[in-house]
Design an enzyme around this catalytic site. Structure first.
Site, PDB file in Angstrom:
ATOM      1  N   HIS A 127      -9.134   0.222  -2.461  1.00  0.00           N
ATOM      2  CA  HIS A 127      -9.411   1.666  -2.470  1.00  0.00           C
ATOM      3  C   HIS A 127      -9.511   2.234  -3.884  1.00  0.00           C
ATOM      4  CE1 HIS A 127      -9.340   3.244   1.706  1.00  0.00           C
ATOM      5  NE2 HIS A 127      -8.785   2.063   1.941  1.00  0.00           N
ATOM      6  N   HIS A 152      -2.672  -4.874   1.903  1.00  0.00           N
ATOM      7  CA  HIS A 152      -3.998  -4.664   2.506  1.00  0.00           C
ATOM      8  C   HIS A 152      -4.000  -4.416   4.007  1.00  0.00           C
ATOM      9  CE1 HIS A 152      -8.276  -4.572   2.372  1.00  0.00           C
ATOM     10  NE2 HIS A 152      -8.499  -5.782   2.848  1.00  0.00           N
ATOM     11  N   ASP A 182       0.823  -1.213   0.000  1.00  0.00           N
ATOM     12  CA  ASP A 182       0.000   0.000   0.000  1.00  0.00           C
ATOM     13  C   ASP A 182       0.857   1.263   0.000  1.00  0.00           C
ATOM     14  OD1 ASP A 182      -1.670  -2.142   0.579  1.00  0.00           O
ATOM     15  OD2 ASP A 182      -2.958  -0.972   1.912  1.00  0.00           O
ATOM     16  N   HIS A 211      -4.004  -8.133  -3.888  1.00  0.00           N
ATOM     17  CA  HIS A 211      -4.092  -7.119  -2.837  1.00  0.00           C
ATOM     18  C   HIS A 211      -4.586  -7.701  -1.516  1.00  0.00           C
ATOM     19  CE1 HIS A 211      -4.425  -3.198  -0.994  1.00  0.00           C
ATOM     20  NE2 HIS A 211      -5.642  -3.523  -0.584  1.00  0.00           N
ATOM     21  N   HIS A 258      -1.104   4.637  -0.340  1.00  0.00           N
ATOM     22  CA  HIS A 258      -2.088   5.504   0.312  1.00  0.00           C
ATOM     23  C   HIS A 258      -1.732   6.991   0.267  1.00  0.00           C
ATOM     24  CE1 HIS A 258      -5.154   2.792   1.654  1.00  0.00           C
ATOM     25  NE2 HIS A 258      -4.270   1.974   2.201  1.00  0.00           N
ATOM     26  N   ASP A 282      -3.914   0.069  -3.718  1.00  0.00           N
ATOM     27  CA  ASP A 282      -4.119   1.097  -2.692  1.00  0.00           C
ATOM     28  C   ASP A 282      -3.116   2.237  -2.849  1.00  0.00           C
ATOM     29  OD1 ASP A 282      -6.283  -0.213  -1.698  1.00  0.00           O
ATOM     30  OD2 ASP A 282      -5.551  -0.393   0.347  1.00  0.00           O
TER      31      ASP A 282
END
Length: 584
Positions: A225, A355, A164, A273, A166, A192
């Site tokens: 996401h 994740h 990830d 993911h 983010h 993500d």
């Protein structure tokens, strides 16, 4: 030596009366002059005389500048006031973001037609932006490439696997420093890229530009996401509208629909993911999925993006392969037995997924009894997640049948107020506190009897008068309570901002302000009222509510979705029954 005033007057050719008149004018003018204008004083003193006389003249002029009379009486202490220029920045050590947006001509190479990712990198590091047309071109060209790839792509080693991101763009730059230049290193990202962090669109534009430049060595998978449902609920849609436009956001959503769902690395590792699904038994089941859509709330596509290993993975209390994922509010937990069964049926070595935030940036789960290799590996590449987790990040490098984990820490980044709040909204508690304070003071000047006075001469009964007084008291109490709320907001602004940053909508927990500092402190402490948020476990506990699938607007599922949900439940039941028969 003569007095300072006399020394100053001796250098003038004016008459005594003229000097007295000038002195009176100075006294009158200096009534309102309280500034310490040293430069003017020194200039006047120099003109008044030279050598020691000049110094005396300077002292005398300074004294007059402070409102003195120019006599030999003791000098008064100067009043110093700091001045701030309104034409210059107060904190000039922080570079101002570029005001000019890069055009398509700046972004794209005239010879190759591909994005100049180094130009974008430097521009984004400085918090610069590009024109909407350039952003749309990058996103759409990247989507065109992604659309041509298979739902499960095949990748050969060597490769660097990343978890990830983010929206932590500055940590993404650190990732490429640790993992190697994209020009010479093969990369696989597990999804993500957006939400929670405040530089999500920069991450998308930069990664998409790398994908266009290196289509055969940089690969991007879809995370949970990368969908409309979560980006509307969290921060990405708002970020796109603030920095660019809703048109750019819509283009990103169309591009996200094209992202592959899984990768088969070196014919040994399934990279995804989230994890496994009770409806996916073979790799061919993944290849057959229709990925070009918004991920549903259940089913195999949802499971690939949302499922998690059990918390007691490898030490389960029962033999079920799959159980409902109560943490996410959707999909499943899968067990060690389910993982080993899938690996054996598909002749794989391990499953690599993302994740979940990890304190060390990665986690190796229980080894397979047949291969002796970890059956499951979690990788997470966002250090100090949300600026509160204080976790490390990691990337996984696989080369020559050797797996190497490289960890890294967070990098400094520009500060944004929570949920892209502007400074005027941020300042409202300060203004509100003063307004309510003034209102409370006005009301407290009058007694209850004075507030009861009306123009009407009709007397009120005792019950009516008592009721009226109680209503007035309640109003004053309500205003006082509001004043306390604004006072807490002002005094504990940093705590409020941190707590808002942990909520997807920017809303504070109910009662966090009205209870004063202690209730706000308890809210900040989350589930551990005796400690501050200083550990990874506590930050994860406080943020757990944001790891769930947000409620959908269309809460009632369609008949097709109901059928799919029943199918998923039946598949899980069948998998568990199969597990029980095997163990039996």
């Amino acid at each position: 030596m003569s007095s300072p005033a006399a020394q100053s007057n001796s250098s003038s050719s004016q008459s005594q009366s003229a000097a007295q008149q000038q002195q009176q004018q100075n006294q009158k003018a200096n009534v309102n002059n309280t500034h310490d204008n040293k430069n003017a004083a020194a200039t006047t003193g120099t003109a008044a005389g030279s050598g020691s006389g000049g110094a005396a003249g300077s002292a005398g002029t300074q004294q007059q500048g402070q409102g003195g009379t120019g006599t030999s009486s003791g000098p008064s202490s100067p009043t110093k006031r700091s001045t701030i220029s309104t034409k210059e920045r107060v904190i000039d050590s922080v570079a101002f973001p570029p005001s000019r947006k890069l055009t398509c001509a700046d972004v794209f190479d005239a010879r190759t037609g591909k994005p100049q990712h180094d130009v974008l990198k430097q521009h984004f590091i400085l918090e610069g932006r590009i024109e909407e047309s350039a952003a749309l071109r990058i996103i759409q060209e990247g989507a065109t490439l992604l659309r041509t790839e298979k739902t499960m792509i095949d990748i050969e080693a060597p490769v660097t696997v990343c978890g990830d991101i983010h929206g932590q763009f500055y940590d993404l730059m650190k990732l490429f420093e640790i993992g190697g230049s994209p020009a010479t290193t093969k990369y696989l990202f597990l999804g993500d890229y957006v939400d929670r962090g405040y530089f999500s669109i920069e991450c998308v534009l930069y990664l998409w530009s790398l994908k266009i430049t290196y289509p055969q060595t940089l690969f991007l998978l879809r995370g949970n996401h990368e969908c409309r449902h979560l980006t509307e609920y969290f921060t990405f849609k708002q970020e796109c509208k603030i920095k660019y436009s809703e048109r750019v956001y819509d283009a990103c959503m169309d591009a996200f629909d094209c992202l592959p769902l899984a990768a088969l690395m070196n014919q040994q590792f399934l990279c995804v993911h989230g994890g496994l699904s009770p409806e996916i038994h073979e790799l061919e089941d993944i290849r057959r999925l229709d990925r070009f859509k918004e991920p549903p709330a259940f089913g195999p596509m949802c499971d690939l993006l949302w499922s998690d290993p059990l918390e007691d993975f490898g030490n389960e209390k029962n033999s079920d392969f799959y159980t409902h994922n109560s943490v996410r509010g959707c999909s499943y937990f899968y067990s060690y037995a389910a993982c080993c069964d899938f690996l054996q049926n598909n002749n794989l070595l391990s499953i690599i997924r993302a994740h979940e935030a990890q304190d060390a940036g990665y986690r190796m789960y229980r080894k397979s009894q047949t291969t002796g290799f970890p059956s499951l590996i979690t990788i997470f590449s966002a250090p100090n997640y949300l600026d509160v987790y204080n976790n490390k990040a990691a990337v996984l490098k696989y080369e020559n049948n050797v797996m190497n984990i490289r960890q890294f820490n967070c990098s400094p980044h520009p500060y944004w107020l929570p949920n892209f709040m502007d400074v005027f909204t941020w300042s409202l508690p300060f203004v509100g506190e003063k307004v309510t304070e003034m209102l409370v003071n006005v009301l407290n000047i009058c007694s209850d009897d004075e507030l009861m006075t009306e123009e009407s001469e009709e007397p009120l009964s005792d019950d009516e008068a008592a009721l009226r007084k109680e209503v007035i008291r309640n109003k004053i109490r309500a205003i006082g309570k509001m004043a306390r709320v604004f006072s807490v907001l002002r005094e504990e602004s940093e705590s409020v901002l941190q707590l808002k940053g942990l909520t997807p909508t920017g809303a504070l927990p109910l009662g966090a302000l009205s209870g004063g500092k202690q209730s706000l402190k308890n809210a900040m402490q989350g589930f551990s009222p005796n400690h501050k948020i200083t550990s990874f476990a506590e930050a994860k506990g406080l943020d757990a509510v944001n790891e769930r699938m947000p409620p959908r607007r269309d809460a009632t599922p369609s008949p097709a979705e109901e059928g799919q949900k029943s199918l998923s439940a039946a598949a899980a039941a069948a998998a568990n029954a199969n597990a029980n028969s095997i163990n039996g």
